[in-house]
Write an enzyme that holds these catalytic residues in place. Structure first.
Site, PDB file in Angstrom:
ATOM      1  N   SER A  13       0.464  -4.117  10.663  1.00  0.00           N
ATOM      2  CA  SER A  13      -0.321  -4.038  11.908  1.00  0.00           C
ATOM      3  C   SER A  13      -1.820  -4.147  11.605  1.00  0.00           C
ATOM      4  CB  SER A  13       0.011  -2.765  12.689  1.00  0.00           C
ATOM      5  OG  SER A  13       0.030  -1.619  11.875  1.00  0.00           O
TER       6      SER A  13
ATOM      7  N   SER B 219       0.822  -1.219   0.000  1.00  0.00           N
ATOM      8  CA  SER B 219       0.000   0.000   0.000  1.00  0.00           C
ATOM      9  C   SER B 219       0.853   1.265   0.000  1.00  0.00           C
ATOM     10  CB  SER B 219      -0.963  -0.007   1.200  1.00  0.00           C
ATOM     11  OG  SER B 219      -0.239  -0.038   2.416  1.00  0.00           O
TER      12      SER B 219
ATOM     13  N   LYS C  69       3.421   1.952   2.485  1.00  0.00           N
ATOM     14  CA  LYS C  69       3.845   2.355   3.829  1.00  0.00           C
ATOM     15  C   LYS C  69       5.327   2.763   3.860  1.00  0.00           C
ATOM     16  CE  LYS C  69       2.783  -1.583   5.744  1.00  0.00           C
ATOM     17  NZ  LYS C  69       2.358  -2.269   4.491  1.00  0.00           N
TER      18      LYS C  69
ATOM     19  N   ASP D 176       9.738  -5.046   8.727  1.00  0.00           N
ATOM     20  CA  ASP D 176      10.661  -6.081   8.236  1.00  0.00           C
ATOM     21  C   ASP D 176      12.068  -5.871   8.798  1.00  0.00           C
ATOM     22  OD1 ASP D 176       8.787  -7.465   6.791  1.00  0.00           O
ATOM     23  OD2 ASP D 176       9.853  -7.375   4.887  1.00  0.00           O
TER      24      ASP D 176
END
Lengths: 287, 287
Positions: B191, B121, B123, B147
């Site tokens: 999240s 998306s 981020k 990550d």
């Protein structure tokens, strides 16, 4: 990379508040509305120029023509996925702003000052005095206190052997992040075993792990007993207490030793200055 | 507290290098030997004055006459010991340099920008663009990438439900430390569950947790598939992949929504400016 990133925001008032200079008049804005008067806005414009200068010297390999990161540029091959520890299919993501840029911003070098020693040896005292002296000189530091971290990140850990090791590993990893952020990170915890401290040292480039050994005798530490913990340990109410019924392994080759002079423990300011001298001599107090 | 803490170091050359002004001539040292010329040493002296000013307004309750911390002053009552989580007999240690002082030093407010959304998306793209824009304006930020943290602090965790929750908890705790350090901390991770994000929000004072929702459709994210993970998930090679065989719960009341305009996803710089406007309007870009 597009140079537009370094132009002032379109809104003139916002630009002034953010400290950009008016290039038409070449004068330095003294204080925009709402801008803290304790700080010279010229600093901001210097900062912005410094940033632009830094960017100018980068080749922008990891950025697309519209400033995308490498992972999001259409047509760019997918990053290598790997398995690390228990995590599968993860990819390291590199940002164009790295430690070097943050160090230029802060005019200091990120590092980890690891203070080790018995309970009551003055670790927290040194950590605070050092943080205060560095602040007075304009440097950004942050203290990771063993007990404080057990109130948050490490509250799931107890004092059994493997949890103590995990406590130290996590603090080492967080300290590494702070050093990467450009911060002078001061970790203050007993960390009694050499192997755990050495594991933290091994996480970092050698020269940025600065081990400080509080070489204060058990007798002195116990006579202070600031937290009343030695008393509890001697009464058998705390098991495995370092110095009482668990060992402390002094460092073999630490960078700094804090020790009494003529039987007198050095006051906080003196200890802090000893560490600051090391930082200065080793180039940590400039970018 | 003793005012000696704010005097220049005894060594004159060191004092000049550290940016102290010569009070006899009132002039500003332009650059000491080895001092970065890209930075105006006057900044240091301003910083030192700011520090002194701050300290001047403090009552120094937690400091002894020699600058000791409260836990080490003879005769001072022992600090309260408590049990937190699995840790017993621990005491919170307060340093005289707190968040307020660090914010003055950095001329910004520490906060957590929590970027949530599906894989692909944008981020990480937003996190990097934001970090770059803030740097260009002279602000210190640090990116905690989901990550990347799995390469270090969280490498003991896998992707099963409880480990995902623990992954988010730890990143929340670390973000809290960075915000306390005065840094604009940018956390970038999927999240997916509301309860985990809300738990991180609950750790912090309400107004400094800034949740940014990447409102980009699954179709768009999957068509990008920058890391090739959707393909693996569709082939059944990754289980429990958010958006494919695990749910994503969009925030109900987040601070910022990043969404397409007229079907076009905003470019990185535009997304970053949207967040910077929020930071500016809410007073985060000043101490």
């Amino acid at each position: 990379m597009s140079s537009i990133q370094f132009l002032p925001p379109a809104n003139y008032t916002v630009a002034v508040e953010l400290g950009f200079r008016d290039s038409r008049s070449k004068r330095c804005w003294s204080a925009g509305a709402g801008f803290s008067k304790r700080w010279c806005p010229r600093m901001r414009s210097i900062r912005a120029e410094t940033a632009a200068e830094t960017f100018g010297s980068r080749k922008g390999e990891s950025l697309g023509p519209n400033g995308e990161c490498d992972c999001d540029i259409p047509g760019r091959s997918a990053p290598a996925l790997s398995n690390v520890g228990n995590s599968t299919n993860i990819a390291w993501h590199e940002c164009p702003i790295g430690k070097l840029e943050r160090q230029i911003l802060l005019n200091q070098k990120g590092c980890v000052i690891w203070i080790t020693g018995l309970s009551g040896s003055g670790k927290s005292t040194l950590a605070c005095a050092l943080s205060r002296e560095l602040y007075a000189l304009g440097y950004l530091s942050y203290v990771l206190d063993g007990d404080n971290i057990r109130h948050g990140l490490n509250k799931d850990l107890c004092f059994k052997a493997e949890d103590r090791a995990e406590n130290i590993r996590r603090i080492g990893e967080v300290a590494k992040l702070f050093a990467d952020a450009g911060v002078i990170c001061i970790a203050s915890l007993i960390s009694p075993y050499r192997r755990d401290r050495d594991a933290c040292r091994a996480m970092l480039p050698e020269s940025i792990f600065i081990e400080v050994y509080m070489d204060i005798s058990l007798e002195v530490c116990e006579s202070r007993d600031a937290k009343g913990l030695y008393k509890l340990a001697r009464e058998g109410k705390i098991k495995g207490f370092t110095g009482v019924d668990d060992t402390y392994e002094p460092p073999l080759n630490c960078e700094i030793v804090i020790a009494p002079t003529d039987g007198e423990c050095p006051p906080p300011g003196t200890m802090a200055k000893q560490v600051i001298s090391y930082l200065h001599e080793n180039g940590f107090l400039k970018a």
